[in-house]
Design an enzyme around this catalytic site. Structure first.
Site, mmCIF file in Angstrom:
data_model
loop_
_atom_site.group_PDB
_atom_site.id
_atom_site.type_symbol
_atom_site.label_atom_id
_atom_site.label_comp_id
_atom_site.label_asym_id
_atom_site.label_seq_id
_atom_site.Cartn_x
_atom_site.Cartn_y
_atom_site.Cartn_z
ATOM 1 N N LYS A 11 32.266 50.044 29.157
ATOM 2 C CA LYS A 11 31.023 49.826 29.917
ATOM 3 C C LYS A 11 29.800 50.460 29.237
ATOM 4 O O LYS A 11 29.939 51.298 28.337
ATOM 5 C CB LYS A 11 31.210 50.386 31.327
ATOM 6 C CG LYS A 11 32.288 49.664 32.139
ATOM 7 C CD LYS A 11 32.283 50.152 33.584
ATOM 8 C CE LYS A 11 33.349 49.470 34.406
ATOM 9 N NZ LYS A 11 33.260 49.854 35.837
ATOM 10 N N TYR A 51 32.190 40.102 38.773
ATOM 11 C CA TYR A 51 32.445 41.004 39.901
ATOM 12 C C TYR A 51 32.298 40.295 41.244
ATOM 13 O O TYR A 51 32.050 40.946 42.257
ATOM 14 C CB TYR A 51 31.518 42.210 39.812
ATOM 15 C CG TYR A 51 31.978 43.264 38.815
ATOM 16 C CD1 TYR A 51 33.198 43.932 38.981
ATOM 17 C CD2 TYR A 51 31.199 43.610 37.720
ATOM 18 C CE1 TYR A 51 33.625 44.892 38.086
ATOM 19 C CE2 TYR A 51 31.621 44.581 36.812
ATOM 20 C CZ TYR A 51 32.838 45.216 37.011
ATOM 21 O OH TYR A 51 33.274 46.181 36.126
ATOM 22 N N ASN A 114 31.647 54.603 35.057
ATOM 23 C CA ASN A 114 33.014 55.115 34.861
ATOM 24 C C ASN A 114 33.687 54.589 33.578
ATOM 25 O O ASN A 114 34.903 54.535 33.486
ATOM 26 C CB ASN A 114 33.862 54.874 36.109
ATOM 27 C CG ASN A 114 34.102 53.417 36.392
ATOM 28 O OD1 ASN A 114 33.532 52.543 35.737
ATOM 29 N ND2 ASN A 114 34.963 53.127 37.351
ATOM 30 N N HIS A 117 36.675 49.287 32.522
ATOM 31 C CA HIS A 117 37.251 48.436 33.571
ATOM 32 C C HIS A 117 38.586 47.915 33.052
ATOM 33 O O HIS A 117 38.703 47.619 31.865
ATOM 34 C CB HIS A 117 36.335 47.240 33.874
ATOM 35 C CG HIS A 117 37.023 46.156 34.641
ATOM 36 N ND1 HIS A 117 37.104 46.155 36.011
ATOM 37 C CD2 HIS A 117 37.722 45.068 34.219
ATOM 38 C CE1 HIS A 117 37.810 45.106 36.397
ATOM 39 N NE2 HIS A 117 38.200 44.419 35.332
HETATM 40 P P1 CMP Z 1 35.669 48.531 38.099
HETATM 41 O O1 CMP Z 1 37.104 48.788 37.839
HETATM 42 O O2 CMP Z 1 34.861 47.974 36.997
HETATM 43 O O3 CMP Z 1 35.530 47.571 39.376
HETATM 44 C C1 CMP Z 1 34.405 47.592 40.254
HETATM 45 C C2 CMP Z 1 33.457 48.690 39.939
HETATM 46 O O4 CMP Z 1 32.495 49.009 40.920
HETATM 47 C C3 CMP Z 1 34.236 49.973 39.771
HETATM 48 O O5 CMP Z 1 34.978 49.917 38.564
HETATM 49 C C4 CMP Z 1 33.142 51.023 39.837
HETATM 50 O O6 CMP Z 1 32.627 51.350 38.568
HETATM 51 C C5 CMP Z 1 32.031 50.318 40.613
HETATM 52 N N1 CMP Z 1 31.689 51.066 41.814
HETATM 53 C C6 CMP Z 1 30.488 51.609 42.065
HETATM 54 N N2 CMP Z 1 30.492 52.224 43.250
HETATM 55 C C7 CMP Z 1 31.723 52.076 43.785
HETATM 56 C C8 CMP Z 1 32.337 52.483 45.004
HETATM 57 N N3 CMP Z 1 31.678 53.198 45.928
HETATM 58 N N4 CMP Z 1 33.628 52.153 45.191
HETATM 59 C C9 CMP Z 1 34.301 51.424 44.252
HETATM 60 N N5 CMP Z 1 33.764 51.005 43.093
HETATM 61 C C10 CMP Z 1 32.494 51.322 42.859
#
Ligand code: CMP
Length: 140
Positions: A11, A51, A114, A117
């Site tokens: 990311k 998403y 984070n 993914h």
């Molecule tokens: P990812 O695995 O890419 O899938 C959805 C993404 O939404 C997740 O990682 C997080 O980086 C992002 N995200 C941001 N805020 C939240 C939240 N409160 N709960 C879950 N995912 C979140």
């Protein structure tokens, strides 16, 4: 032995900090093979499609804006039980809950920023891979 493929994104928070190689080293150390990889700058439409399952959630707009803020690296990873294995290597979505040694524990900044993914299931992996790669771009 179940050889699977999973879809991965390095990311913007990670590409901004020049962590592509460090993250790839963790992926390869876990025995996963990077069988396709490219650097792209997602459009708003591509991020919203990718998403789509999160549309309407409180973090959706922030997520789309973050994912389009800088280049990302999209990848296909191959290996035994690749989907579960990569989720293990990534660590929990929220880095505060991630295990020692995982990518998110080491590199992630927050639940939003984070670093990586990974697909959550076989069906999702197929859909996610198909959004970014054509068959002849994946070389196992
Ligand atoms: P990812 O695995 O890419 O899938 C959805 C993404 O939404 C997740 O990682 C997080 O980086 C992002 N995200 C941001 N805020 C939240 C939240 N409160 N709960 C879950 N995912 C979140």
């Amino acid at each position: 032995m179940t050889i699977q493929r999973t879809f991965s994104i390095i990311k913007p928070d990670a590409t901004n900090r020049n962590l592509t190689g460090a993250i790839n080293a963790k992926i390869e150390a876990a025995g996963l093979r990077i069988v396709a990889q490219k650097r792209v700058h997602m459009t708003k439409k591509q991020a919203e499609t990718f998403y789509g399952v999160h549309a309407g959630k409180p973090f959706f707009d922030e997520l789309v804006s973050f994912m389009t803020s800088a280049p990302v690296v999209v990848q296909v990873l191959e290996g035994e039980n690749a989907i579960a294995k990569y989720r293990e290597v990534m660590g929990a979505t929220n880095p505060a809950n991630a295990e020692e040694g995982t990518i998110r524990k080491e590199f992630a900044l927050s639940i939003g920023e984070n670093s990586v993914h990974g697909s959550d299931a076989e069906e999702t992996a197929k859909i996610e891979i198909a959004q970014w790669f054509s068959g002849n771009e994946i070389v196992g």
